[in-house]
Design a protein around this motif. Structure first.
Motif, mmCIF file in Angstrom:
data_model
loop_
_atom_site.group_PDB
_atom_site.id
_atom_site.type_symbol
_atom_site.label_atom_id
_atom_site.label_comp_id
_atom_site.label_asym_id
_atom_site.label_seq_id
_atom_site.Cartn_x
_atom_site.Cartn_y
_atom_site.Cartn_z
ATOM 1 N N ASP B 582 -1.926 -3.989 1.495
ATOM 2 C CA ASP B 582 -2.185 -3.000 0.440
ATOM 3 C C ASP B 582 -3.197 -1.959 0.886
ATOM 4 O O ASP B 582 -4.033 -2.188 1.759
ATOM 5 C CB ASP B 582 -2.618 -3.691 -0.868
ATOM 6 N N SER B 591 -7.693 -4.236 -0.049
ATOM 7 C CA SER B 591 -8.328 -5.517 -0.354
ATOM 8 C C SER B 591 -8.389 -6.382 0.909
ATOM 9 O O SER B 591 -9.028 -7.425 0.916
ATOM 10 C CB SER B 591 -7.580 -6.242 -1.474
ATOM 11 N N THR B 593 -9.673 -7.861 4.159
ATOM 12 C CA THR B 593 -11.047 -7.993 4.612
ATOM 13 C C THR B 593 -11.158 -7.801 6.115
ATOM 14 O O THR B 593 -12.235 -7.872 6.681
ATOM 15 C CB THR B 593 -11.588 -9.395 4.281
ATOM 16 N N GLY B 594 -10.019 -7.627 6.759
ATOM 17 C CA GLY B 594 -10.050 -7.460 8.215
ATOM 18 C C GLY B 594 -10.400 -8.736 8.953
ATOM 19 O O GLY B 594 -10.934 -8.699 10.050
ATOM 20 N N CYS B 595 -10.075 -9.881 8.356
ATOM 21 C CA CYS B 595 -10.412 -11.147 9.031
ATOM 22 C C CYS B 595 -9.432 -11.438 10.169
ATOM 23 O O CYS B 595 -9.737 -12.166 11.094
ATOM 24 C CB CYS B 595 -10.405 -12.305 8.038
ATOM 25 N N PHE B 596 -8.257 -10.864 10.091
ATOM 26 C CA PHE B 596 -7.209 -11.003 11.112
ATOM 27 C C PHE B 596 -6.773 -12.443 11.354
ATOM 28 O O PHE B 596 -6.263 -12.776 12.407
ATOM 29 C CB PHE B 596 -7.597 -10.294 12.415
ATOM 30 N N LEU B 597 -6.976 -13.288 10.349
ATOM 31 C CA LEU B 597 -6.426 -14.635 10.465
ATOM 32 C C LEU B 597 -4.896 -14.568 10.420
ATOM 33 O O LEU B 597 -4.202 -15.492 10.835
ATOM 34 C CB LEU B 597 -6.938 -15.532 9.334
ATOM 35 N N ILE B 640 -0.734 -16.884 4.520
ATOM 36 C CA ILE B 640 -2.040 -17.187 5.111
ATOM 37 C C ILE B 640 -3.142 -16.295 4.535
ATOM 38 O O ILE B 640 -4.311 -16.656 4.572
ATOM 39 C CB ILE B 640 -1.998 -17.076 6.662
ATOM 40 N N CYS B 641 -2.789 -15.144 4.011
ATOM 41 C CA CYS B 641 -3.827 -14.195 3.580
ATOM 42 C C CYS B 641 -4.527 -14.678 2.315
ATOM 43 O O CYS B 641 -3.918 -14.826 1.268
ATOM 44 C CB CYS B 641 -3.241 -12.808 3.340
ATOM 45 N N LYS B 642 -5.852 -14.895 2.442
ATOM 46 C CA LYS B 642 -6.616 -15.432 1.327
ATOM 47 C C LYS B 642 -6.728 -14.451 0.178
ATOM 48 O O LYS B 642 -6.753 -14.825 -0.971
ATOM 49 C CB LYS B 642 -8.035 -15.781 1.776
ATOM 50 N N SER B 643 -6.846 -13.176 0.545
ATOM 51 C CA SER B 643 -7.101 -12.195 -0.508
ATOM 52 C C SER B 643 -5.813 -11.619 -1.075
ATOM 53 O O SER B 643 -5.854 -10.657 -1.821
ATOM 54 C CB SER B 643 -8.007 -11.092 0.031
ATOM 55 N N LYS B 644 -4.684 -12.208 -0.729
ATOM 56 C CA LYS B 644 -3.379 -11.738 -1.202
ATOM 57 C C LYS B 644 -3.248 -10.232 -0.982
ATOM 58 O O LYS B 644 -2.816 -9.491 -1.849
ATOM 59 C CB LYS B 644 -3.170 -12.070 -2.680
ATOM 60 N N ASN B 653 4.743 -10.523 -4.809
ATOM 61 C CA ASN B 653 4.137 -11.566 -5.630
ATOM 62 C C ASN B 653 4.562 -11.416 -7.082
ATOM 63 O O ASN B 653 4.885 -12.392 -7.753
ATOM 64 C CB ASN B 653 2.610 -11.449 -5.558
#
Ligand SMILES: Cc1cc2nc3c(=O)[nH]c(=O)nc-3n(C[C@H](O)[C@H](O)[C@H](O)COP(=O)(O)OP(=O)(O)OC[C@H]3O[C@@H](n4cnc5c(N)ncnc54)[C@H](O)[C@@H]3O)c2cc1C
Ligand code: SF4
Ligand code: SF4
Lengths: 267, 666
Positions: B582, B591, B593-597, B640-644, B653
């Motif tokens: 998004d 939204s 976070t750039g965690c790149f998990l 996998i994305c925590k922040s959807k 969704n």
């Protein structure tokens, strides 16, 4: 203590950092986290055994985000949080100056990330005897009993989200519970709604939680959330040979496959 | 306000015999937002489609649900109908009440209710569908053909003759594959080399084909239309541009006793060698493991005799990068060696050979110049036993499938033997004679009737040596299961055809699937026999399962047809059902976070980093960005994305939630 102050003062004076993140005296014999931006204020910087908050949390706040350099008085838990935040691309080594403090409260000097990794591995992880007892009690339960135990344990939750607010790993700008289109997790606090929220949070922290226990400490109704996370970390270590907070570069149990993964849960 | 149209199909009686279609239509008409509902005998027929088109126009529908068969069958049909009526095709959803309902349940109220529920879910979904535009990706009109056997050769020539560029990668020093080793070929007995060599030369001469021999695929990245391939060209120790193929080096090389792979160990070759006289290209390679110079640091005799000075001892492997739009796997097969069979002596009897060795023996250019000779003493075998199904159709050996080519080539071997040893007798132990194919049964009859091949229906339980003879013990199941004992001079095992070496590694490099026997898997056993599950990657020939030459060639031409279709336009249209991260207004931008998990979970390497910068060029935030060309819409990253922060167009969704909600809260 004086050593910590000296380092902090120098860093500010030389403008290597613009903020020092640490503790100051609060009201009524309490301590509170504080941001120091001037060298002369460092006199107020304190560290004692009451300073248990995981202040790595504040690294993601505006004051630190906007500074070019940040120093932080870092107990083992804080160091682990910093490494995990780095592994998740939230902070960079150039910016963070870690002033290490051992579990015995001694100053360990400035730690670069490599030294921090070493520090993190060698410092013991504390688990209180009552926590150990609770874990043993839960482990003795059948899966159904465990589920019932947690449903019961979550039931007093008032969804204040203090656990989330105190967790350095809960840095998402928009948490899932705030997503209302669609509203996967209900906002009202009721029996299963509470379970959904805490299960989601636990899953999002699996393999990422560094077990500082802030969630439990901040919970006004005293839900043993730290135990849930601790047991999950244990599981991740066992299944994936991976532990959060030991590496500054990416290692994620849940999104990376390695040949040593046992994958027993599929078999 | 949504105006949804619901179209309930009877599918002849496929659905209506079990589901009360008029009732479903009636109930659906009352769902909130449904403006029109109808049932019809065949929605996919011309009148059925017109019904859909007219209803869209007449009732100003904003979305439709076709409640019929699986979207795999007719989604494209109804999307087209939407487009024809001026509605975005992605505002069409299928509710599957055939495979998910009428075919799997009994007639009754509960089945009707399920059909109604399925329709309700899709109505709720389609209300939230967005108009989507299909994605265009450019196509590089060059094909990569891996493997230069007859299948690879055919595919390369067909594609090149259609006017497209081809890069061919062959692992061995020459193209040709197994066919170049064969003597004569069933069912016509024409000489294998004679029909293959001209095609090999054509490959070398075709200006559209770039040939890399002694080369292997190192890595493959990218996606249909846009693959980036790294090719490792192994060092031949020869400057190919200088070598004139005179062959002086090969005659002067002091190493003469290296087992010749092409002759399956039945002859020798020097360390610098051309695998066979008709090799393409006719350029030798130095086998560094056996070359005196590489072993001892002294020799270089070949260099001395090479007139054009083409020998390069210091040559290194070269990595060549090519951009291609499509890939054809033509890496062929292999046969089990005689050492696979404990009951036949683990390969320790010299006079027990495999079918391929017999081919070399029967070949005029082979080690015996076409004479059938016992490897042990060079005598002409007067009694020869052929064992069909050696290893094949034998679950105990882990090879439960039929190798398909052995019945035919064994009949061929019996004929060739009789042509060469007039007073000899050939016995064939077989399980069934499988000779389906044009002129195939006639061919095996010829072996029996004209060339006196003695077919014995039964398996051979053991073979052992006695006084220089091979004692073959088998049963004759057509003669009361009597034990048959033949004192043979030579035995030929028609050993099972198996996947080629390195097939598994190659499959993993290409991200294509393979079966339990390590043969490459086709996308659909009937309808997509030359496609793999990965778009833009095809397969032909014996790399898929044992195949004879006509089948391999037909499949190769099929692949060439597919690839030519793909190359017929310079852009490829893809379904826009892909993931996106998004983007929201500043100061958050996303939204994410750039965690790149999410990055390591994507099986297609589609997730990249996008830097958001201010006007002065300072980095504000690094965000995940999904390359629409690479994403296949699998959805793993969404999970996998925590922040959807990731959603998939067409399966957002919101859409999923409303489906579940419609089901649970009806
Ligand atoms: C004993 C015997 C007799 C036969 N007789 C007949 C007959 O009479 N009539 C008939 O129709 N059929 C016959 N066949 C079948 C025939 O050999 C096959 O149909 C044919 O060879 C299949 O061609 P292909 O190109 O698919 O595979 P192959 O001929 O196996 O060619 C594959 C090519 O790919 C190359 N390769 C493999 N892996 C790689 C890699 N990773 N990278 C690059 N290159 C690679 C190989 O070096 C080889 O050149 C016979 C087979 C056998 C075993
Ligand atoms: S997992 Fe989610 S938050 Fe993390 S980088 Fe990917 S899209 Fe962004
Ligand atoms: S949907 Fe699948 S293919 Fe697309 S970016 Fe996400 S993980 Fe990769």
């Amino acid at each position: 203590m004086e050593e910590i102050k000296k380092i902090a003062r120098e860093l500010l004076a030389e403008n290597k950092v613009q903020v020092v993140l640490g503790f100051e005296k609060g009201t009524a014999n309490k301590v509170r986290p504080a941001f120091f931006t001037k060298a002369e204020d460092i006199d107020k910087l304190i560290y004692n055994e009451a300073c248990i908050h995981n202040i790595a949390l504040y690294l993601k706040k505006d004051t630190c985000q906007h500074a070019k350099g940040v120093a932080i008085t870092a107990t083992p838990n804080v160091v682990r949080s910093i490494l995990q935040l780095s592994a998740e691309n939230q902070i960079t080594e150039e910016k963070i100056h870690i002033i290490g403090i051992t579990h015995e409260g001694k100053c360990a000097g400035i730690l670069d990330f490599k030294a921090a990794e070493e520090f993190s591995k060698t410092q013991p992880k504390g688990l209180k005897p009552e926590d150990k007892a609770l874990i043993e009690k839960i482990q003795a339960m059948s899966l159904e009993e465990r589920f019932d135990y947690w449903v019961e344990a979550f039931s007093p939750c008032i969804k204040c989200y203090a656990c989330r607010a105190s967790c350095p790993m809960c840095y998402c700008g928009k948490c899932n519970v705030e997503t209302n289109n669609p509203q996967w997790i209900p906002v009202a606090s009721h029996k299963y709604g509470n379970v959904e929220w805490h299960m989601m949070r636990a899953m999002h922290l699996a393999g990422r939680c560094i077990n500082c226990g802030e969630c439990n400490r901040s919970c006004p109704v005293d839900i043993p959330l730290n135990i849930l996370s601790y047991m999950l970390s244990d599981f991740v270590l066992d299944e994936f040979d991976s532990e959060a907070g030991l590496n500054s570069v990416f290692t994620s149990a849940l999104s990376a496959y390695t040949v040593v993964d046992k994958e027993n849960f599929i078999k | 306000m949504a105006r949804i149209g619901v179209f309930i199909c009877h599918c002849g009686e496929n659905i209506s015999a079990t589901v009360d279609c008029p009732k479903v239509s009636e109930v659906a008409a009352k769902f909130p937002g449904v403006a029109y509902s109808v049932d019809y005998k065949y929605m996919c027929s011309d009148p059925g489609q017109s019904l859909v088109v007219n209803a869209i126009k007449e009732h100003k529908l904003t979305g439709i649900v076709v409640s019929a068969c699986s979207p795999r069958m007719h989604e494209p049909t109804f999307r087209r109908a939407c487009a024809e009526a001026g509605l975005n095709p992605y505002l069409c959803e299928m509710a599957n009440i055939r495979e998910h309902c009428s075919w799997v349940h009994e007639k009754g109220d509960r089945t009707d209710q399920k059909a109604i529920d399925v329709v309700r879910m899709m109505v709720e979904k389609v209300k939230r569908n967005n108009a989507l535009m299909s994605i265009k990706v450019p196509v590089t009109k060059t094909a990569l053909v891996i493997g230069g056997g007859v299948a690879g050769i055919q595919a390369a020539l067909d594609i090149a003759n259609a006017g497209h560029k081809v890069v061919m990668v062959e692992r061995e020093p020459s193209i040709g594959g197994h066919m170049s080793q064969l003597s004569e070929t069933f069912p016509t007995l024409d000489c294998s080399q004679c029909i293959l060599t001209p095609r090999m030369v054509e490959v070398a001469q075709n200006p559209n084909i770039t040939l890399y021999t002694y080369a292997e695929v190192e890595s493959v990245e990218g996606f249909v239309g846009n693959f980036n391939v790294k090719i490792r060209k192994k060092a031949k120790s020869i400057d190919e541009t200088l070598c004139n193929g005179c062959g002086m080096c090969t005659t002067k090389c002091p190493q003469k006793k290296i087992p010749n792979e092409f002759e399956l160990g039945m002859g020798n070759r020097p360390a610098i060698y051309v695998p066979f006289p008709q090799a393409v290209p006719n350029v030798p390679v130095i086998d560094r493991l056996n070359c005196t110079y590489y072993k001892n640091g002294k020799c270089k005799i070949c260099e001395k005799f090479c007139q054009p000075k083409a020998i390069r001892f210091d040559q290194e492997d070269e990595i060549i990068e090519v951009a291609v739009g499509a890939i054809s796997i033509c890496t062929g097969f292999d046969v089990k060696k005689t050492d696979f069979f404990p009951e036949y002596g683990y390969g320790k009897h010299k006079d027990i050979i495999d079918g391929l060795q017999f081919e070399r023996m029967a070949s005029a250019s082979g080690p015996t110049l076409g004479a059938i000779r016992r490897p042990s003493d060079g005598a002409e075998p007067k009694k020869i036993v052929f064992v069909a199904c050696a290893g094949s159709r034998d679950p105990a050996k882990g090879i439960e499938y039929c190798s398909k080519i052995c019945c035919m080539y064994t009949a061929k071997h019996a004929i060739l033997y009789k042509h060469k040893v007039h007073d000899g007798t050939a016995y064939i132990f077989y399980m069934d004679i499988r000779a389906a194919g044009k002129n195939y049964d006639e061919f095996t009859r010829r072996a029996i009737e004209e060339d006196n091949a003695q077919y014995i229906r039964g398996r051979v339980s053991s073979i052992y040596e006695r006084d220089g003879k091979l004692i073959v013990i088998g049963t004759d199941t057509l003669m009361n299961h009597e034990t048959v004992e033949i004192e043979a001079d030579m035995v030929v095992l028609a050993t099972a055809g198996v996947a080629n070496q390195g097939a598994e590694e190659l499959a993993q490099k290409l991200h294509v699937s393979y079966d339990q026997h390590r043969f490459f898997s086709e996308a659909h056993p009937k309808l997509k026999p030359v496609e793999t599950n990965t778009a833009g990657i095809y397969l032909a020939g014996a790399c898929q399962s044992p195949k004879d030459i006509p089948e391999s060639v037909a499949a190769a031409s099929g692949v060439a047809g597919k690839i030519s279709c793909l190359f017929s336009s310079s852009e490829l249209t893809r379904e826009p059902l892909i993931a996106f991260v998004d983007r929201i207004a500043a100061p958050d931008y996303s939204s994410c976070t750039g965690c790149f998990l999410c990055q390591p979970v994507c099986p297609y390497n589609a997730i990249e980093k996008e830097d958001i910068k201010d006007r002065a060029g300072n980095l504000i935030k690094s965000l995940a960005y999904i390359n629409p060309g690479l994403c296949q819409g699998c959805g793993t990253c969404v999970a996998i994305c925590k922040s959807k922060s990731i959603d998939i167009d067409g399966y957002t969704n919101q859409q999923m939630y409303s489906e579940v909600d419609a089901l649970l809260n009806s």
